[in-house]
Write a protein that holds these residues in place. Structure first.
Motif, PDB file in Angstrom:
ATOM      1  N   MET A 320       0.837  -1.201   0.000  1.00 48.65           N
ATOM      2  CA  MET A 320       0.000   0.000   0.000  1.00 48.65           C
ATOM      3  C   MET A 320       0.872   1.251   0.000  1.00 48.65           C
ATOM      4  SD  MET A 320      -3.063  -1.077  -0.180  1.00 48.65           S
ATOM      5  CE  MET A 320      -4.181   0.174   0.408  1.00 48.65           C
ATOM      6  N   ILE A 324       0.834   3.893  -3.177  1.00 43.28           N
ATOM      7  CA  ILE A 324       0.469   5.285  -2.957  1.00 43.28           C
ATOM      8  C   ILE A 324       1.631   6.198  -3.314  1.00 43.28           C
ATOM      9  CG2 ILE A 324       0.020   6.948  -1.105  1.00 43.28           C
ATOM     10  CD1 ILE A 324      -1.966   4.747  -0.109  1.00 43.28           C
ATOM     11  N   GLN A 327       1.501   6.496  -7.015  1.00 44.08           N
ATOM     12  CA  GLN A 327       0.425   7.400  -7.442  1.00 44.08           C
ATOM     13  C   GLN A 327       0.856   8.859  -7.281  1.00 44.08           C
ATOM     14  OE1 GLN A 327      -2.997   6.228  -5.114  1.00 44.08           O
ATOM     15  NE2 GLN A 327      -3.752   4.890  -6.739  1.00 44.08           N
ATOM     16  N   SER A 328       1.293   9.200  -6.084  1.00 40.99           N
ATOM     17  CA  SER A 328       1.655  10.600  -5.827  1.00 40.99           C
ATOM     18  C   SER A 328       2.793  11.039  -6.731  1.00 40.99           C
ATOM     19  CB  SER A 328       2.090  10.797  -4.375  1.00 40.99           C
ATOM     20  OG  SER A 328       1.047  10.449  -3.524  1.00 40.99           O
ATOM     21  N   ILE A 331       1.726  11.463 -10.545  1.00 43.10           N
ATOM     22  CA  ILE A 331       0.985  12.711 -10.711  1.00 43.10           C
ATOM     23  C   ILE A 331       1.946  13.900 -10.689  1.00 43.10           C
ATOM     24  CG2 ILE A 331      -0.593  14.262  -9.474  1.00 43.10           C
ATOM     25  CD1 ILE A 331      -2.212  12.216 -10.786  1.00 43.10           C
ATOM     26  N   HIS A 345       3.008  26.819  -5.816  1.00 40.99           N
ATOM     27  CA  HIS A 345       2.123  26.404  -4.720  1.00 40.99           C
ATOM     28  C   HIS A 345       2.631  25.205  -3.953  1.00 40.99           C
ATOM     29  CE1 HIS A 345      -1.456  28.450  -6.881  1.00 40.99           C
ATOM     30  NE2 HIS A 345      -0.773  29.287  -6.149  1.00 40.99           N
ATOM     31  N   ARG A 352      -2.068  19.551   0.884  1.00 43.72           N
ATOM     32  CA  ARG A 352      -3.181  18.822   0.284  1.00 43.72           C
ATOM     33  C   ARG A 352      -2.859  17.333   0.222  1.00 43.72           C
ATOM     34  NH1 ARG A 352      -5.571  18.384  -5.707  1.00 43.72           N
ATOM     35  NH2 ARG A 352      -3.591  17.335  -5.897  1.00 43.72           N
ATOM     36  N   GLU A 353      -1.609  17.006  -0.160  1.00 40.43           N
ATOM     37  CA  GLU A 353      -1.230  15.603  -0.296  1.00 40.43           C
ATOM     38  C   GLU A 353      -1.268  14.898   1.066  1.00 40.43           C
ATOM     39  OE1 GLU A 353      -0.782  14.618  -3.431  1.00 40.43           O
ATOM     40  OE2 GLU A 353      -0.582  12.516  -2.840  1.00 40.43           O
ATOM     41  N   GLN A 355      -3.310  15.657   3.447  1.00 34.95           N
ATOM     42  CA  GLN A 355      -4.738  15.424   3.695  1.00 34.95           C
ATOM     43  C   GLN A 355      -5.244  14.204   2.924  1.00 34.95           C
ATOM     44  OE1 GLN A 355      -5.943  19.591   2.606  1.00 34.95           O
ATOM     45  NE2 GLN A 355      -7.327  19.296   4.326  1.00 34.95           N
ATOM     46  N   ILE A 356      -4.855  14.138   1.623  1.00 30.85           N
ATOM     47  CA  ILE A 356      -5.271  13.004   0.798  1.00 30.85           C
ATOM     48  C   ILE A 356      -4.752  11.714   1.421  1.00 30.85           C
ATOM     49  CG2 ILE A 356      -4.998  11.883  -1.449  1.00 30.85           C
ATOM     50  CD1 ILE A 356      -4.616  14.703  -2.664  1.00 30.85           C
ATOM     51  N   LEU A 359      -6.710  10.763   4.528  1.00 35.65           N
ATOM     52  CA  LEU A 359      -8.038  10.233   4.196  1.00 35.65           C
ATOM     53  C   LEU A 359      -7.960   8.786   3.734  1.00 35.65           C
ATOM     54  CD1 LEU A 359      -9.695  13.151   2.244  1.00 35.65           C
ATOM     55  CD2 LEU A 359     -10.689  11.935   4.186  1.00 35.65           C
ATOM     56  N   MET A 360      -7.020   8.529   2.833  1.00 35.17           N
ATOM     57  CA  MET A 360      -6.870   7.161   2.339  1.00 35.17           C
ATOM     58  C   MET A 360      -6.365   6.273   3.457  1.00 35.17           C
ATOM     59  SD  MET A 360      -5.446   7.637  -1.531  1.00 35.17           S
ATOM     60  CE  MET A 360      -3.927   8.398  -0.990  1.00 35.17           C
ATOM     61  N   THR A 363      -9.205   5.207   5.769  1.00 36.06           N
ATOM     62  CA  THR A 363     -10.041   4.188   5.131  1.00 36.06           C
ATOM     63  C   THR A 363      -9.335   2.837   5.129  1.00 36.06           C
ATOM     64  OG1 THR A 363     -10.643   5.984   3.642  1.00 36.06           O
ATOM     65  CG2 THR A 363     -11.486   3.789   3.102  1.00 36.06           C
ATOM     66  N   CYS A 364      -8.119   2.820   4.586  1.00 36.12           N
ATOM     67  CA  CYS A 364      -7.417   1.545   4.454  1.00 36.12           C
ATOM     68  C   CYS A 364      -7.024   0.991   5.821  1.00 36.12           C
ATOM     69  CB  CYS A 364      -6.170   1.709   3.593  1.00 36.12           C
ATOM     70  SG  CYS A 364      -6.569   2.176   1.915  1.00 36.12           S
TER      71      CYS A 364
ATOM     72  N   TYR B 257      -1.280   7.449 -15.782  1.00 33.86           N
ATOM     73  CA  TYR B 257      -2.106   7.486 -14.581  1.00 33.86           C
ATOM     74  C   TYR B 257      -2.791   6.153 -14.353  1.00 33.86           C
ATOM     75  CZ  TYR B 257      -1.387  12.496 -14.563  1.00 33.86           C
ATOM     76  OH  TYR B 257      -0.818  13.740 -14.528  1.00 33.86           O
ATOM     77  N   ALA B 260      -0.678   3.874 -12.596  1.00 35.84           N
ATOM     78  CA  ALA B 260      -0.507   4.168 -11.176  1.00 35.84           C
ATOM     79  C   ALA B 260      -1.830   4.038 -10.425  1.00 35.84           C
ATOM     80  CB  ALA B 260       0.049   5.572 -10.997  1.00 35.84           C
ATOM     81  N   PRO B 272      -9.387  17.187  -1.353  1.00 35.57           N
ATOM     82  CA  PRO B 272      -8.716  15.918  -1.072  1.00 35.57           C
ATOM     83  C   PRO B 272      -9.687  14.734  -1.062  1.00 35.57           C
ATOM     84  CG  PRO B 272      -8.038  17.604   0.491  1.00 35.57           C
ATOM     85  CD  PRO B 272      -9.163  18.179  -0.300  1.00 35.57           C
ATOM     86  N   ALA B 276      -9.023  11.277  -3.068  1.00 35.42           N
ATOM     87  CA  ALA B 276      -9.002   9.991  -2.371  1.00 35.42           C
ATOM     88  C   ALA B 276     -10.001   9.042  -3.021  1.00 35.42           C
ATOM     89  CB  ALA B 276      -9.325  10.189  -0.896  1.00 35.42           C
ATOM     90  N   ARG B 279      -8.520   7.499  -6.143  1.00 32.99           N
ATOM     91  CA  ARG B 279      -7.417   6.560  -5.962  1.00 32.99           C
ATOM     92  C   ARG B 279      -7.814   5.288  -5.221  1.00 32.99           C
ATOM     93  NH1 ARG B 279      -2.134   9.506  -3.747  1.00 32.99           N
ATOM     94  NH2 ARG B 279      -1.942  11.302  -5.120  1.00 32.99           N
ATOM     95  N   LEU B 280      -8.825   5.389  -4.349  1.00 32.22           N
ATOM     96  CA  LEU B 280      -9.108   4.254  -3.476  1.00 32.22           C
ATOM     97  C   LEU B 280      -9.499   2.957  -4.189  1.00 32.22           C
ATOM     98  CD1 LEU B 280     -10.619   5.943  -0.318  1.00 32.22           C
ATOM     99  CD2 LEU B 280      -8.712   4.350  -0.354  1.00 32.22           C
ATOM    100  N   LEU B 283      -6.432   1.046  -4.872  1.00 29.79           N
ATOM    101  CA  LEU B 283      -5.762   0.665  -3.641  1.00 29.79           C
ATOM    102  C   LEU B 283      -6.497  -0.481  -2.968  1.00 29.79           C
ATOM    103  CD1 LEU B 283      -4.865   4.171  -2.311  1.00 29.79           C
ATOM    104  CD2 LEU B 283      -3.350   2.495  -3.354  1.00 29.79           C
ATOM    105  N   CYS B 286      -5.619  -3.729  -4.456  1.00 34.62           N
ATOM    106  CA  CYS B 286      -4.308  -4.112  -3.936  1.00 34.62           C
ATOM    107  C   CYS B 286      -4.432  -4.608  -2.505  1.00 34.62           C
ATOM    108  CB  CYS B 286      -3.382  -2.910  -4.038  1.00 34.62           C
ATOM    109  SG  CYS B 286      -1.919  -3.025  -3.041  1.00 34.62           S
ATOM    110  N   LEU B 287      -5.232  -3.900  -1.705  1.00 34.70           N
ATOM    111  CA  LEU B 287      -5.379  -4.259  -0.290  1.00 34.70           C
ATOM    112  C   LEU B 287      -5.916  -5.686  -0.148  1.00 34.70           C
ATOM    113  CD1 LEU B 287      -6.758  -1.783   2.329  1.00 34.70           C
ATOM    114  CD2 LEU B 287      -7.236  -4.208   2.519  1.00 34.70           C
TER     115      LEU B 287
END
Lengths: 446, 446
Positions: A320, A324, A327-328, A331, A345, A352-353, A355-356, A359-360, A363-364, B257, B260, B272, B276, B279-280, B283, B286-287
């Motif tokens: 995981m 991830i 992915q990051s 992008i 920025h 932001r990343e 935060q993302i 969040l993931m 969940t995971c 993309y 990924a 965000p 998420a 992407r989830l 993921l 994969c999980l």
């Protein structure tokens, strides 16, 4: 098409020169180039020798670098200079650039003096700059002339330039002042001064601009051809969109392969040894990096011995975090390459990343924790796994964004960072977090 | 440039309409499009409303899909139909295609009858086909006319067509017979019949051809514009290279993309939560896949309990298998996309990849085995780790090539296979091999 491919292979194997000569004479150079690229190494040179001089030049302009090198190695100076004379300046310079210095001089001695000067000039520019991809063929007129006079000039110059697109306009010192599209000449009266129909250039492209930047300008402003100027603003060449298409494919493919730690030429290589040699450097970085992961697990082997079930969740934590991170970083690398990512920025992006990632991670972490609880009915273990997953994902997302930005800042190609490198870093960090939390929480909770 | 970016942001925050209107009126539409793409969602619509009608049309043609959708949601039918009237047919159709059916009808009712027919026709083609990216603006003449007559016709048609490049030649039924470049008209006498200067098309492009294939044809044959015909060979439109540049960028970026497990629109999203959500899905595949890896380790926990040091090499086995899978699959996916990979040689390719895998496997297996021997001075363990590494690498390389080819055969996009999916499969297989060999060899050797 596939039927033909097999046919050709058979003819090549048989050495059927007559059939192949005839087939090549009626084929498009781009198609012949592909046949040569795919042919076995020993066949490339004699297949090339079957082409007429004009066709040979066109094919040489289309062929892959590896194949070109193989063909050029065996070719005679006389034949080669004949071929070079048929090429446009940018292609001629590319071919000459592949030769040894001694052979280069010999070939240059046999071409016309003007071509010699042009080629020598082009060879001075970096291969991946605007100067390196531009040609010296273009149509230009003085800003003082009328439409009728411009038509006369175009007639005189048109033979040398395969496609015109725009006519460039210079002042009396040869500095670029603008351009007009060819069709404007049909729409203007013969007495119109060209200075009345010119349009300014959107962007000034100098010989030292990076080719990737040139490609981005073409795609952003929908251009077909751009003039290139030297540092004093003098018109010195022209880049056309067909070269830009090649640059885009090349840059993109290069990025993608770099991210995977390989190389596009792999596809054209018949020897597994060579391919392994391209790929191994990256793999060994990863291999030694993962020895650190092994060290982390070794360091915590006491904890692992206590709760052997911890081992079962090593793969999911690693995978995981790895995904991830990819992915990051994908992008980020792609965003930098296309210019869509606004680097001013940086801080906002990083925040932001995070935060993302969080969040993931929540969940995971919750899913994995739940699965661990169900499978092992060990709630401490479930808590450890869930928390570690959350932390590892958040950190991995951040690292995946941060490392390419840092590479970019250090002027290293971010694509190099994005693949095995980030995955390895994330593995080490993720496992460290996992076992650290396990040791800590198992101490507290049991 | 960055200085301006900050300036603009401040003016947007202040709502300084006067300054922005002036700034936009002197900026290139492509630059304005980027400013709108990057602006916060609530600002997009009012910023767009500051543009003059002509500029608004040009900006709308350049803008990202997400931004366009946001702007179009709030816009009045009258204003929109005025903007649509300014657009070229392909761009007009793209914009109209984004609207709800009800709004679509309202806007179409307000444009000219010819434009209505053209747009409706274009909307019938699939978005990612030649028909979906072509425009109905082009210059065509009958094969019977002379050069002078052709010039007259071009004058009449030139206003509608922004850039001409080639003039298409049709027979009396409107079937395409070929083209000639505009410059040929300067080089021919007025009485020459155009049928004497035409060149045949290299490739026939029909409305239903996939856009990626169209892009490959442009790049292979160095084209700038191609005519598109319907199933009966009638000329119906033209694709220009600027659209192809966009298609190429879109297709590459999409592939990257997809590999990924994310999506390019991510960059333009400020929330965000939305990122998420994109992407989830990947993921979680994969999980759950890695839960199988957990099961594999769980199944062999007896062996692991016996030799706890086995755990330390889980990361290196997983990471090497994963990276090699990504290398093989990246090469394969990219090779399929660019057409450089010759699919008729599937068996040869697979055999070559097994050889490459075995070579890398021997090298890495030897290194890891040696490191294990040095670190743990347990020669059985070293043998297990080395052999497992060798096998895992060989199998991973093969899987990395095989799965994209299989996806391709099943008509699923191979890029989808290349990322998390292959990595997960390789983790499961790699760990299975490792613990199976460990159990077997520890039984034999100790």
């Amino acid at each position: 098409v596939n039927r033909t491919a097999e046919d050709i292979e058979k003819r090549v194997a048989k050495g059927d020169k007559r059939w192949l000569t005839k087939f090549f004479s009626s084929s498009h150079p781009a198609d012949i180039a592909i046949i040569l690229d795919r042919a076995d190494d020993p066949d490339k040179a004699w297949l090339f020798s079957l082409l007429s001089r004009g066709k040979a030049a066109d094919v040489l302009a289309e062929i892959g670098e590896e194949t070109a090198r193989k063909i050029l190695k065996g070719i005679e100076v006389k034949k080669l200079s004949g071929i070079v004379a048929e090429l446009e300046s940018d292609e001629a310079a590319d071919i000459i650039g592949e030769l040894s210095l001694a052979k280069r001089e010999k070939v240059l001695r046999k071409v016309s003096p003007e071509q010699r000067v042009e080629i020598k000039q082009l060879l001075r520019y970096g291969e991946e700059t605007a100067g390196g991809i531009m040609a010296t063929e273009y149509v230009a007129v003085n800003e003082q002339v009328t439409a009728d006079e411009a038509i006369e000039e175009i007639r005189a110059q048109a033979d040398e330039v395969a496609e015109i697109y725009n006519v460039y306009v210079m002042d009396k010192d040869g500095s670029l002042v603008g351009h007009f599209p060819l069709k404007k000449l049909f729409l203007s009266s013969g007495q119109t001064k060209v200075s009345q129909i010119i349009e300014p250039e959107v962007v000034k492209i100098t010989t030292d601009m990076d080719q990737e930047k040139v490609a981005n300008i073409f795609s952003k402003y929908d251009l077909v051809a751009v003039p290139v100027v030297d540092e004093r603003g003098k018109l010195v060449g022209r880049i056309t969109v067909d070269d830009v298409l090649d640059v885009m494919e090349e840059e993109f493919t290069e990025d993608m392969y770099k991210m995977a730690g390989s190389d596009g030429e792999e596809l054209l290589m018949s020897s597994p040894f060579k391919v392994a040699r391209i790929r191994l450097p990256w793999l060994s970085i990863c291999l030694f990096g993962e020895m650190i992961s092994a060290g982390v697990i070794g360091y915590f082997s006491g904890t692992l011995r206590q709760v052997i079930a911890l081992a079962a969740f090593i793969p999911v934590i690693m995978a995981m975090g790895g995904n991830i991170g990819i992915q990051s970083s994908t992008i980020t690398v792609r965003g930098i390459a296309t210019g869509r990512l606004d680097l001013s920025h940086r801080r906002k992006l990083l925040f932001r990343e995070i935060q993302i990632g969080a969040l993931m991670g929540v969940t995971c972490g919750a899913i994995v924790g739940l699965l661990a609880a169900l499978r092992y009915t060990e709630y401490t273990l479930a808590l450890v796994v869930g928390t570690a997953m959350f932390s590892a994902i958040t950190v991995s997302a951040t690292i995946g964004l941060f490392i390419p930005l840092a590479f970019r800042y250090l002027k290293i190609d971010p694509a190099v960072a994005a693949g095995p490198f980030i995955t390895t870093v994330n593995d080490i960090v993720g496992l460290g977090i996992y076992f650290f939390l396990a040791t800590l929480m198992l101490g507290w909770l049991t």
